[in-house]
Design a protein around this motif. Structure first.
Motif: not given
Length: 67
Positions: A25-26, A28, A30, A32-34, A37
């Motif tokens: 995740l680091k 990616l 924000e 795409e990470r969201s 998640e």
């Protein structure tokens, strides 16, 4: 003795899963990470993540890549 060894192995898998989730995740963005998640809510709180959460995250990433 066998049961204790299996518990230690499960703990090791879960510790490793938390590490790999963080490393995945680091980098990616924000957004795409969201999205990830939202699909796999357990990865928001990495301290309680287990190996199954890592597998779910990888599956979701593969689905997003294929689309």
């Amino acid at each position: 003795m066998q049961k204790n060894a299996e518990g230690g192995l499960s703990a090791s898998y879960n510790i490793g899963a938390r590490y790999f989730i963080r490393e995945i995740l680091k980098p990616l963005p924000e957004t795409e990470r969201s999205l990830l998640e939202a699909k796999v809510p357990a990865v928001k709180s990495r301290t309680s993540c287990v190996y199954a959460d890592l597998r779910d995250l990888i599956s979701e990433m593969e689905l997003r890549k294929a689309a």
